[in-house]
Design an enzyme around this catalytic site. Structure first.
Site, PDB file in Angstrom:
ATOM      1  N   GLU A 144       0.771  -1.197  -0.116  1.00  0.00           N
ATOM      2  CA  GLU A 144       0.133  -0.044   0.034  1.00  0.00           C
ATOM      3  C   GLU A 144       0.987   1.304  -0.120  1.00  0.00           C
ATOM      4  O   GLU A 144       0.932   2.080   0.986  1.00  0.00           O
ATOM      5  CB  GLU A 144      -0.844  -0.052   1.203  1.00  0.00           C
ATOM      6  CG  GLU A 144      -1.993  -1.071   1.062  1.00  0.00           C
ATOM      7  CD  GLU A 144      -3.324  -0.705   1.956  1.00  0.00           C
ATOM      8  OE1 GLU A 144      -2.927  -0.075   2.863  1.00  0.00           O
ATOM      9  OE2 GLU A 144      -4.418  -1.106   1.771  1.00  0.00           O
ATOM     10  N   GLU A 315      -6.639  -7.662  -0.606  1.00  0.00           N
ATOM     11  CA  GLU A 315      -7.158  -7.764   0.531  1.00  0.00           C
ATOM     12  C   GLU A 315      -8.855  -7.354   0.699  1.00  0.00           C
ATOM     13  O   GLU A 315      -9.032  -6.351   0.106  1.00  0.00           O
ATOM     14  CB  GLU A 315      -6.610  -6.477   1.551  1.00  0.00           C
ATOM     15  CG  GLU A 315      -5.047  -6.951   1.650  1.00  0.00           C
ATOM     16  CD  GLU A 315      -4.473  -5.809   2.594  1.00  0.00           C
ATOM     17  OE1 GLU A 315      -5.075  -5.158   3.496  1.00  0.00           O
ATOM     18  OE2 GLU A 315      -2.973  -5.953   2.436  1.00  0.00           O
TER      19      GLU A 315
HETATM   20  C1  GLA Z   1      -4.488  -2.306   4.921  1.00  0.00           C
HETATM   21  C2  GLA Z   1      -3.146  -3.146   4.841  1.00  0.00           C
HETATM   22  C3  GLA Z   1      -3.170  -4.308   5.734  1.00  0.00           C
HETATM   23  C4  GLA Z   1      -3.914  -3.998   7.146  1.00  0.00           C
HETATM   24  C5  GLA Z   1      -5.297  -3.632   6.539  1.00  0.00           C
HETATM   25  C6  GLA Z   1      -6.595  -3.568   7.827  1.00  0.00           C
HETATM   26  O1  GLA Z   1      -4.931  -2.669   3.866  1.00  0.00           O
HETATM   27  O2  GLA Z   1      -2.638  -3.248   3.746  1.00  0.00           O
HETATM   28  O3  GLA Z   1      -1.783  -4.574   6.314  1.00  0.00           O
HETATM   29  O4  GLA Z   1      -3.631  -2.945   7.725  1.00  0.00           O
HETATM   30  O5  GLA Z   1      -5.030  -2.372   6.118  1.00  0.00           O
HETATM   31  O6  GLA Z   1      -7.633  -3.018   7.348  1.00  0.00           O
END
Ligand code: GLA
Length: 632
Positions: A144, A315
């Site tokens: 991210e 995710e």
């Molecule tokens: C982000 C991160 C993860 C985690 C999620 C929690 O998407 O990439 O590591 O912290 O948020 O929702």
């Protein structure tokens, strides 16, 4: 290719004795992918140069031998504490010049050459060891980018990088002074080393200075990523992926995506509705446990373009998250619906975040597919259901959307620097237009400015701040209807108002003579339906007036199939404008029940009920959080 499911897993969080049971359970659930490693640098290299990868070998083997495909993350979002001793100046500085300290994650400045070299080093170590590993089937680079506001850093490394970047771009300070309009407040420079970062000024800095700093900062994210992709390419044939965020516009994802094979993004529908979306209070309430009905789809369509057709969800929210101001639980069925909606938009894979809820550290209250005691959380059964359903469904064949929606990161940098109205946000303008197209049952392809537009009956380009002559000509000559505006073409490359005045579109005699921003609660009423909100422009010229304001000013002007929109339509106004234009463009608008959204593939129309009540569609009742598909 049939779509697949996966999960994010942290073997380093759990005793090794349970890895095999976890892996077997993942396979039983019907999962294909398991992403690991992206935060495990201290476990991989506990001391500088002292590697410990034996545990990772065993983890990959355990997961792979169970039948899973591993996505291996490079751990560069979490440099270990010793790294800060080695490179004390690698930490970023915020806009007030304060150091952003160690103790969470993403504590690095993209401009820092020493940290870039460390990133290449760890990527090489992993690539050499696992690049041709039989169980490693994809890579995730970092995690991210930009999360926690990390694109812009006001560090020493950024300062010297920015000065070099400016010197290369402008070659002389005279050229820079002219481009920025530095004569305005005697802001001229005669040496690139006099130029500071655009923070801590007495009042607002020159917007051209800020725009170039945003461009520079975007380039550093791309350069940081490229150091790792260049390292890994010779060591692996497997796809390189990054997991982008929702509503993150601080770097040019199209440019970064060109160095990767697959785009992916992290979709947290309920968290986003609570934490980063403008929506009516009534909508926020009715979609509390489902998420905004259009925000996920918008990002699916955007990241499909960023990945040049190949994209995943890396995710997927499985239950309540921990990070939004309020964190409601999803309605039963949403973990299934969200996955299917992504698949209908062309996702090759959907991975849930995370396997087991962690009872320690920052994300203790973030749900997983399992509870901390390893008992199944509600989403596990939903994931298993999706796995069975996609097996039966088979291949999902994508189709060109009805509408091309032109999207540009730089537009956000321009308007974010000089919004002119406190609530003017490029993303919000885009989302409002996108929502209107979806309410009308249309399927949308979001595309960069230079994309091929052949075959699209309708092209929309709201807020496209900078439009060069080639783009204007392409839009004017497009074989289909085109809606440009508001604020499209309103700036030149340097962020200044161009002369001739905007929008200056070939064949459309319309000139924006002045603009006004409209505060909350006020509006510029339109003649037939709805209003302009947030933003309204005054036009002169001889172009046909298709829609007027109640004050008799042109709101939408037209020449042939080219339309210019002189304000920000509210919901009723957008619906009305689409009724005026879409049928003429040869598009059929389906009146959908509230909360229902559809998406077409080559073979099916999928329908998703985001509403809190059952809806009737094509002779069947779809319950809340339910979905249905019919042959086209
Ligand atoms: C982000 C991160 C993860 C985690 C999620 C929690 O998407 O990439 O590591 O912290 O948020 O929702």
């Amino acid at each position: 290719m049939n779509p697949t499911l996966g999960v994010c897993y942290y073997p380093e969080h759990w005793p090794e004795e349970i890895w095999a049971t976890d892996a077997a359970r993942m396979v039983d659930t019907g999962l294909t992918w398991v992403r690991i490693g992206e935060f495990a640098w201290t476990r991989m290299e506990p001391k500088p140069g002292q590697l410990d990868l034996a545990w990772l070998d065993r983890a990959i083997d355990t997961l792979g031998n169970a039948g899973l495909k591993v996505v291996l993350g490079t751990p560069t979002a979490t440099p270990p504490r010793w790294m800060i001793d080695k490179h004390p100046d690698m930490l970023a500085r915020d806009v007030s010049g304060q150091i952003r300290k160690f103790g969470s994650r993403r504590h690095y400045c993209f401009s820092h050459e020493g940290y870039r070299a460390e990133s290449a080093r760890i990527a090489r170590i992993l690539g050499e060891r696992y690049g041709r590993h039989e169980h490693v089937h994809a890579w995730q680079i970092d995690n991210e980018y930009a999360c926690h506001n990390t694109t812009l850093s006001y560090s020493e490394a950024a300062l010297s990088g920015f000065r070099n970047w400016l010197a290369q771009k402008y070659q002389s300070t005279d050229a820079l002074n002219r481009a920025w309009g530095n004569v305005f407040w005697s802001m001229d420079y005669d040496d690139f080393d006099q130029i500071d970062l655009p923070n801590l000024t007495t009042t607002e800095p020159n917007p051209a200075h800020v725009l170039d700093f945003k461009r520079y900062s975007s380039d550093q994210v791309i350069a940081f990523n490229k150091v790792q992709t260049d390292t890994l390419r010779p060591l692996t044939d497997k796809p390189l992926i990054h997991n982008y965020m929702g509503r993150e516009l601080t770097f040019d994802h199209f440019k970064l995506g060109a160095d990767l094979d697959i785009a992916s993004w992290d979709s947290y529908p309920i968290g986003f509705l609570s934490d980063r979306l403008e929506a009516d209070e009534a909508d926020k309430t009715s979609y509390l446990r489902q998420g905004d009905p259009d925000n996920q789809a918008l990002h699916h369509d955007l990241y499909r373009a960023v990945g040049r057709g190949r994209w995943w969800i890396m995710e997927q929210q499985p239950g309540p998250v921990n990070w939004a101001p309020w964190n409601p639980a999803p309605l039963p069925g949403m973990a299934r619906l969200w996955a299917w909606e992504a698949i209908a938009h062309g996702a090759e894979a959907v991975c849930y975040f995370r396997w087991r809820q962690a009872p320690f550290a920052q994300e203790q209250n973030h749900a997983g597919l399992l509870r901390p005691d390893s008992v199944a959380a509600p989403a596990l059964a939903e994931a298993a259901q999706v796995a069975r359903e996609i097996k039966d469904f088979g291949e999902v064949i994508p189709a060109q959307g009805h509408v091309a929606f032109l999207f540009d990161y730089e537009a956000d940098w321009v308007f974010g620097t000089q919004p002119q109205g406190a609530d003017f946000s490029y993303f919000r303008l885009v989302l409002d237009a996108y929502r209107a197209l979806r309410r009308a049952g249309l399927s949308i392809d979001i595309l960069p400015k230079d994309a091929d537009l052949a075959g699209y009956k309708l092209v929309v380009a709201p807020g496209l701040a900078i439009m060069d002559d080639t783009l204007k000509t392409r839009l004017a000559e497009h074989d289909g209807h085109v809606i440009v505006g508001p604020r499209s073409g309103s700036k030149d490359q340097d962020g200044a108002i161009p002369v001739p005045l905007p929008p200056n579109l070939p064949g459309l005699d319309a000139t924006v003579t002045f603009v006004e921003s409209i505060p909350p609660g006020a509006q510029d009423l339109l003649e037939d339906a709805g209003s302009f909100v947030h933003w309204s422009e005054r036009l002169e010229g001889t172009a046909n007036v298709t829609l007027k304001t109640k004050n008799d000013h042109p709101a939408l002007v037209t020449s042939g199939t080219l339309h210019y929109l002189a304000g920000w339509p509210d919901r009723a106004a957008w619906d009305h404008i689409l009724k005026l234009i879409a049928p003429a463009a040869g598009l059929y608008l389906e009146v959908l029940p509230p909360g229902l959204r559809v998406r077409d593939t080559a073979t099916h129309r999928f329908a998703f009920n985001y509403g809190a009540a059952p809806v009737h569609w094509r002779g069947i009742v779809i319950p809340p959080a339910g979905l249905h598909w019919v042959d086209i």
